[in-house]
Motif scaffolding. Structure first.
Motif, PDB file in Angstrom:
ATOM      1  N   ASP A  60       0.839  -1.198   0.000  1.00  0.00           N
ATOM      2  CA  ASP A  60       0.000   0.000   0.000  1.00  0.00           C
ATOM      3  C   ASP A  60       0.882   1.261   0.000  1.00  0.00           C
ATOM      4  N   SER A  62       0.247   4.257  -0.242  1.00  0.00           N
ATOM      5  CA  SER A  62      -0.241   5.443   0.468  1.00  0.00           C
ATOM      6  C   SER A  62      -0.001   5.340   1.976  1.00  0.00           C
ATOM      7  N   PRO A 160     -13.539   2.773 -12.260  1.00  0.00           N
ATOM      8  CA  PRO A 160     -12.634   2.018 -11.377  1.00  0.00           C
ATOM      9  C   PRO A 160     -13.328   0.779 -10.787  1.00  0.00           C
ATOM     10  N   ARG A 201      -7.388  -4.510  -5.318  1.00  0.00           N
ATOM     11  CA  ARG A 201      -8.052  -3.266  -4.949  1.00  0.00           C
ATOM     12  C   ARG A 201      -8.162  -2.330  -6.143  1.00  0.00           C
ATOM     13  N   LYS A 202      -8.961  -1.281  -5.979  1.00  0.00           N
ATOM     14  CA  LYS A 202      -9.074  -0.309  -7.072  1.00  0.00           C
ATOM     15  C   LYS A 202      -7.756   0.433  -7.267  1.00  0.00           C
ATOM     16  N   ASP A 203      -7.068   0.729  -6.168  1.00  0.00           N
ATOM     17  CA  ASP A 203      -5.851   1.550  -6.274  1.00  0.00           C
ATOM     18  C   ASP A 203      -4.594   0.711  -6.502  1.00  0.00           C
TER      19      ASP A 203
END
Ligand code: GLU
Length: 296
Positions: A60, A62, A160, A201-203
Protein backbone atom coordinates in the motif's frame (compact mmCIF):
# COMPACT_ATOMS: atom_id res chain seq x y z
CA UNK A 1 1.78 -47.27 14.54
CA UNK A 2 2.58 -44.39 12.19
CA UNK A 3 6.08 -43.11 12.63
CA UNK A 4 7.11 -39.65 11.51
CA UNK A 5 10.84 -39.19 11.36
CA UNK A 6 12.20 -36.17 13.25
CA UNK A 7 8.74 -35.19 14.33
CA UNK A 8 8.32 -33.11 17.48
CA UNK A 9 5.16 -31.80 19.11
CA UNK A 10 5.45 -28.15 20.05
CA UNK A 11 2.50 -26.41 21.70
CA UNK A 12 0.05 -28.47 19.66
CA UNK A 13 1.93 -28.21 16.36
CA UNK A 14 3.32 -31.18 14.49
CA UNK A 15 6.76 -30.40 13.23
CA UNK A 16 9.13 -32.28 10.96
CA UNK A 17 10.70 -29.18 9.45
CA UNK A 18 9.56 -25.71 10.39
CA UNK A 19 9.68 -22.44 8.49
CA UNK A 20 7.82 -19.57 10.06
CA UNK A 21 7.75 -15.83 9.59
CA UNK A 22 6.88 -12.38 10.86
CA UNK A 23 5.18 -10.30 8.17
CA UNK A 24 4.66 -6.71 9.29
CA UNK A 25 3.26 -3.88 7.19
CA UNK A 26 5.56 -0.86 7.47
CA UNK A 27 2.69 1.55 8.14
CA UNK A 28 3.78 2.64 11.62
CA UNK A 29 6.26 2.01 14.43
CA UNK A 30 6.30 -1.47 15.97
CA UNK A 31 4.59 -1.75 19.37
CA UNK A 32 4.58 -4.41 22.07
CA UNK A 33 1.93 -6.47 20.27
CA UNK A 34 4.21 -6.76 17.25
CA UNK A 35 7.16 -7.63 19.47
CA UNK A 36 5.08 -10.39 21.08
CA UNK A 37 4.14 -11.85 17.72
CA UNK A 38 7.63 -11.61 16.23
CA UNK A 39 9.26 -13.12 19.32
CA UNK A 40 6.70 -15.94 19.54
CA UNK A 41 7.44 -16.98 15.96
CA UNK A 42 11.20 -16.48 16.32
CA UNK A 43 11.41 -18.50 19.55
CA UNK A 44 9.40 -21.33 18.03
CA UNK A 45 11.82 -21.47 15.09
CA UNK A 46 14.78 -21.43 17.47
CA UNK A 47 13.33 -24.18 19.68
CA UNK A 48 12.66 -26.45 16.73
CA UNK A 49 15.74 -25.78 14.66
CA UNK A 50 13.61 -24.14 12.04
CA UNK A 51 13.90 -21.11 9.82
CA UNK A 52 12.58 -17.66 10.64
CA UNK A 53 11.73 -15.26 7.81
CA UNK A 54 10.89 -11.57 7.86
CA UNK A 55 8.65 -10.24 5.10
CA UNK A 56 7.63 -6.68 4.38
CA UNK A 57 3.96 -6.53 3.44
CA UNK A 58 4.25 -3.13 1.81
CA UNK A 59 1.78 -3.18 -1.07
CA UNK A 60 0.00 0.00 0.00
CA UNK A 61 2.06 2.96 -1.25
CA UNK A 62 -0.24 5.44 0.47
CA UNK A 63 0.41 4.01 3.95
CA UNK A 64 3.87 2.36 3.85
CA UNK A 65 6.96 4.47 4.50
CA UNK A 66 10.67 3.69 4.19
CA UNK A 67 11.36 5.08 7.68
CA UNK A 68 8.90 2.58 9.19
CA UNK A 69 10.59 -0.24 7.32
CA UNK A 70 14.04 0.87 8.54
CA UNK A 71 12.69 1.05 12.11
CA UNK A 72 11.28 -2.50 11.86
CA UNK A 73 14.73 -3.87 11.01
CA UNK A 74 16.33 -1.83 13.76
CA UNK A 75 13.78 -2.64 16.49
CA UNK A 76 13.72 -6.36 15.73
CA UNK A 77 17.52 -6.64 15.70
CA UNK A 78 17.65 -4.68 18.97
CA UNK A 79 15.14 -7.14 20.47
CA UNK A 80 17.55 -9.95 19.58
CA UNK A 81 15.88 -11.37 16.46
CA UNK A 82 17.71 -12.46 13.33
CA UNK A 83 16.22 -13.64 10.06
CA UNK A 84 17.06 -15.16 6.71
CA UNK A 85 18.23 -12.98 3.80
CA UNK A 86 17.07 -11.59 1.53
CA UNK A 87 13.93 -10.14 3.07
CA UNK A 88 11.02 -10.33 0.65
CA UNK A 89 9.33 -7.01 -0.05
CA UNK A 90 5.91 -7.48 -1.60
CA UNK A 91 6.03 -4.19 -3.50
CA UNK A 92 8.78 -5.68 -5.70
CA UNK A 93 6.70 -8.62 -6.93
CA UNK A 94 3.57 -7.25 -8.59
CA UNK A 95 3.85 -9.58 -11.65
CA UNK A 96 3.85 -12.64 -9.38
CA UNK A 97 0.58 -11.58 -7.72
CA UNK A 98 -0.90 -10.67 -11.12
CA UNK A 99 -0.15 -14.24 -12.27
CA UNK A 100 -2.02 -15.58 -9.23
CA UNK A 101 -5.01 -13.40 -10.03
CA UNK A 102 -4.94 -14.63 -13.61
CA UNK A 103 -5.10 -18.23 -12.37
CA UNK A 104 -8.07 -17.41 -10.17
CA UNK A 105 -9.73 -15.53 -12.99
CA UNK A 106 -9.29 -18.54 -15.28
CA UNK A 107 -11.19 -20.60 -12.69
CA UNK A 108 -14.09 -18.15 -13.00
CA UNK A 109 -14.07 -17.19 -9.32
CA UNK A 110 -13.39 -13.44 -9.66
CA UNK A 111 -15.73 -10.63 -10.58
CA UNK A 112 -15.25 -6.87 -10.94
CA UNK A 113 -16.87 -4.72 -8.28
CA UNK A 114 -17.60 -1.08 -9.06
CA UNK A 115 -19.13 -0.22 -5.68
CA UNK A 116 -17.92 2.71 -3.62
CA UNK A 117 -17.90 2.51 0.19
CA UNK A 118 -21.05 4.57 0.17
CA UNK A 119 -22.79 2.20 -2.30
CA UNK A 120 -21.99 -0.70 0.01
CA UNK A 121 -23.25 1.12 3.14
CA UNK A 122 -26.47 2.10 1.33
CA UNK A 123 -27.06 -1.45 0.14
CA UNK A 124 -26.42 -2.87 3.62
CA UNK A 125 -28.93 -0.50 5.22
CA UNK A 126 -31.43 -1.17 2.42
CA UNK A 127 -31.15 -4.85 3.33
CA UNK A 128 -32.12 -3.88 6.88
CA UNK A 129 -28.75 -4.30 8.60
CA UNK A 130 -27.33 -1.65 10.92
CA UNK A 131 -23.64 -2.22 11.62
CA UNK A 132 -22.41 -1.28 15.11
CA UNK A 133 -19.61 1.29 15.43
CA UNK A 134 -16.34 -0.14 14.12
CA UNK A 135 -18.05 -3.24 12.70
CA UNK A 136 -17.59 -4.12 9.03
CA UNK A 137 -20.34 -6.24 7.55
CA UNK A 138 -19.50 -8.58 4.66
CA UNK A 139 -19.97 -7.19 1.16
CA UNK A 140 -23.66 -7.60 0.23
CA UNK A 141 -22.83 -9.02 -3.20
CA UNK A 142 -24.21 -6.12 -5.27
CA UNK A 143 -21.88 -6.62 -8.28
CA UNK A 144 -21.85 -10.42 -8.17
CA UNK A 145 -24.67 -10.68 -10.67
CA UNK A 146 -23.84 -7.79 -12.98
CA UNK A 147 -24.13 -9.33 -16.48
CA UNK A 148 -20.63 -9.88 -17.92
CA UNK A 149 -21.32 -7.65 -20.95
CA UNK A 150 -22.37 -4.74 -18.66
CA UNK A 151 -19.29 -5.25 -16.51
CA UNK A 152 -17.08 -5.30 -19.63
CA UNK A 153 -18.67 -2.06 -20.84
CA UNK A 154 -18.15 -0.32 -17.49
CA UNK A 155 -14.52 -1.45 -17.44
CA UNK A 156 -14.03 -0.23 -21.01
CA UNK A 157 -15.55 3.12 -19.97
CA UNK A 158 -12.79 3.44 -17.41
CA UNK A 159 -14.90 2.98 -14.27
CA UNK A 160 -12.63 2.02 -11.38
CA UNK A 161 -13.18 -1.50 -10.10
CA UNK A 162 -11.86 -3.96 -7.56
CA UNK A 163 -11.78 -7.74 -8.09
CA UNK A 164 -13.73 -9.83 -5.59
CA UNK A 165 -13.81 -13.56 -5.05
CA UNK A 166 -17.14 -15.30 -5.54
CA UNK A 167 -16.86 -17.46 -2.42
CA UNK A 168 -19.83 -19.70 -3.17
CA UNK A 169 -18.50 -20.50 -6.64
CA UNK A 170 -14.99 -21.04 -5.30
CA UNK A 171 -16.29 -23.48 -2.66
CA UNK A 172 -18.23 -25.36 -5.30
CA UNK A 173 -14.86 -26.02 -6.98
CA UNK A 174 -12.84 -26.90 -3.88
CA UNK A 175 -15.48 -28.67 -1.81
CA UNK A 176 -15.34 -28.45 2.02
CA UNK A 177 -11.99 -27.43 3.49
CA UNK A 178 -10.40 -27.50 6.90
CA UNK A 179 -7.30 -26.25 8.67
CA UNK A 180 -5.50 -26.90 11.91
CA UNK A 181 -4.89 -24.29 14.55
CA UNK A 182 -2.54 -25.31 17.36
CA UNK A 183 -4.33 -23.01 19.79
CA UNK A 184 -7.96 -23.60 18.76
CA UNK A 185 -7.82 -27.11 17.29
CA UNK A 186 -9.19 -28.39 13.95
CA UNK A 187 -11.26 -25.83 12.04
CA UNK A 188 -13.80 -26.19 9.27
CA UNK A 189 -13.02 -23.42 6.75
CA UNK A 190 -15.94 -20.99 6.51
CA UNK A 191 -14.76 -18.28 4.11
CA UNK A 192 -18.33 -17.10 3.52
CA UNK A 193 -18.10 -15.44 6.94
CA UNK A 194 -15.90 -12.78 5.34
CA UNK A 195 -18.12 -12.41 2.29
CA UNK A 196 -16.79 -11.94 -1.24
CA UNK A 197 -13.49 -10.33 -0.20
CA UNK A 198 -11.44 -8.02 -2.40
CA UNK A 199 -8.41 -9.71 -3.98
CA UNK A 200 -7.32 -6.76 -6.15
CA UNK A 201 -8.05 -3.27 -4.95
CA UNK A 202 -9.07 -0.31 -7.07
CA UNK A 203 -5.85 1.55 -6.27
CA UNK A 204 -3.38 -1.37 -6.18
CA UNK A 205 -4.04 -4.50 -8.26
CA UNK A 206 -3.56 -6.93 -5.34
CA UNK A 207 -4.60 -7.31 -1.70
CA UNK A 208 -3.33 -8.51 1.66
CA UNK A 209 -5.25 -11.83 1.36
CA UNK A 210 -3.85 -12.65 -2.07
CA UNK A 211 -0.25 -11.65 -1.36
CA UNK A 212 0.03 -13.29 2.06
CA UNK A 213 -1.32 -16.59 0.74
CA UNK A 214 0.90 -16.61 -2.34
CA UNK A 215 4.02 -15.59 -0.43
CA UNK A 216 3.62 -18.10 2.38
CA UNK A 217 3.39 -20.82 -0.27
CA UNK A 218 6.29 -19.49 -2.34
CA UNK A 219 8.53 -19.11 0.69
CA UNK A 220 7.75 -22.59 1.99
CA UNK A 221 6.20 -21.36 5.24
CA UNK A 222 5.08 -24.49 7.08
CA UNK A 223 3.83 -22.83 10.28
CA UNK A 224 2.01 -19.51 10.38
CA UNK A 225 2.27 -18.04 13.85
CA UNK A 226 0.40 -14.75 14.20
CA UNK A 227 -2.12 -12.89 16.33
CA UNK A 228 -5.71 -13.94 16.90
CA UNK A 229 -6.89 -10.83 15.01
CA UNK A 230 -6.07 -12.73 11.79
CA UNK A 231 -7.94 -15.91 12.74
CA UNK A 232 -11.00 -15.05 10.62
CA UNK A 233 -8.84 -14.22 7.60
CA UNK A 234 -7.47 -17.77 7.68
CA UNK A 235 -10.85 -19.11 6.50
CA UNK A 236 -10.34 -17.20 3.26
CA UNK A 237 -6.62 -17.99 3.01
CA UNK A 238 -7.45 -21.69 3.17
CA UNK A 239 -9.84 -21.27 0.24
CA UNK A 240 -7.21 -19.41 -1.80
CA UNK A 241 -4.64 -22.11 -1.02
CA UNK A 242 -6.99 -24.79 -2.31
CA UNK A 243 -7.81 -22.83 -5.49
CA UNK A 244 -4.14 -22.17 -6.21
CA UNK A 245 -3.09 -25.76 -5.47
CA UNK A 246 -1.02 -25.04 -2.35
CA UNK A 247 -0.67 -27.30 0.69
CA UNK A 248 -2.22 -25.93 3.88
CA UNK A 249 0.35 -24.79 6.44
CA UNK A 250 -0.29 -25.29 10.15
CA UNK A 251 -1.43 -22.28 12.15
CA UNK A 252 -1.12 -20.89 15.61
CA UNK A 253 -3.11 -17.75 16.29
CA UNK A 254 -1.78 -16.55 19.61
CA UNK A 255 -3.83 -14.45 22.06
CA UNK A 256 -3.33 -10.70 21.62
CA UNK A 257 -1.58 -8.44 24.09
CA UNK A 258 -4.13 -6.02 25.49
CA UNK A 259 -3.99 -2.63 27.22
CA UNK A 260 -5.33 -1.99 30.77
CA UNK A 261 -8.86 -1.64 29.31
CA UNK A 262 -8.66 -5.08 27.75
CA UNK A 263 -8.44 -3.68 24.21
CA UNK A 264 -5.95 -4.99 21.69
CA UNK A 265 -2.88 -2.81 21.23
CA UNK A 266 -2.97 -0.98 17.94
CA UNK A 267 -0.82 1.53 16.09
CA UNK A 268 -3.88 3.64 15.38
CA UNK A 269 -4.63 4.11 19.09
CA UNK A 270 -1.08 5.21 19.77
CA UNK A 271 0.04 2.03 21.57
CA UNK A 272 3.44 2.48 23.16
CA UNK A 273 6.11 1.80 20.57
CA UNK A 274 9.36 -0.12 20.85
CA UNK A 275 11.30 2.99 19.90
CA UNK A 276 9.62 4.96 22.76
CA UNK A 277 10.60 2.23 25.20
CA UNK A 278 14.15 2.26 23.87
CA UNK A 279 14.26 6.05 24.20
CA UNK A 280 13.10 5.67 27.82
CA UNK A 281 16.26 3.65 28.46
CA UNK A 282 14.73 0.16 28.76
CA UNK A 283 16.96 -2.73 27.76
CA UNK A 284 15.92 -5.46 25.30
CA UNK A 285 15.20 -7.96 28.11
CA UNK A 286 12.83 -5.43 29.76
CA UNK A 287 10.96 -4.89 26.51
CA UNK A 288 10.78 -8.61 25.80
CA UNK A 289 9.31 -9.08 29.29
CA UNK A 290 6.76 -6.30 28.69
CA UNK A 291 5.89 -8.06 25.42
CA UNK A 292 5.08 -11.15 27.48
CA UNK A 293 8.12 -13.16 26.40
CA UNK A 294 10.19 -14.02 29.43
CA UNK A 295 13.92 -14.63 29.05
CA UNK A 296 15.17 -18.14 29.78
N1 GLU B 1 0.92 -7.87 7.30
C1 GLU B 1 -0.09 -8.23 8.26
C2 GLU B 1 -0.15 -7.21 9.36
O1 GLU B 1 0.80 -6.46 9.57
C3 GLU B 1 0.18 -9.57 8.94
C4 GLU B 1 0.23 -10.68 8.00
C5 GLU B 1 0.23 -12.07 8.62
O2 GLU B 1 0.91 -12.32 9.62
O3 GLU B 1 -0.42 -12.91 8.05
O4 GLU B 1 -1.18 -7.15 10.02
Amino acid sequence: MTRIVNCVMHAGMTVSHLTTRFAPSPTGWLHLGHAHSALTAFRTAQDLNGQFLLRMENIDPSRCRPEYEAAIFEDLAWLGLSWESPVRRQSEHAPYYAAGLARLSALGVLYPCFCTRRDIATEISRMGFAPHAGETLPYPGTCRNVPPEDAAQRMADGQPYALRINVARALSITGPLSWLDAQAGPQKAMPARLGDAILARKDVPMSYHLCVTMDDALQGVTHIIRGHDLFEATHLHRLLQALLGYDAPQYRHHPLLCNENGQKLSKRDGAITIRDLRAQGLCPADVRARAGIADR
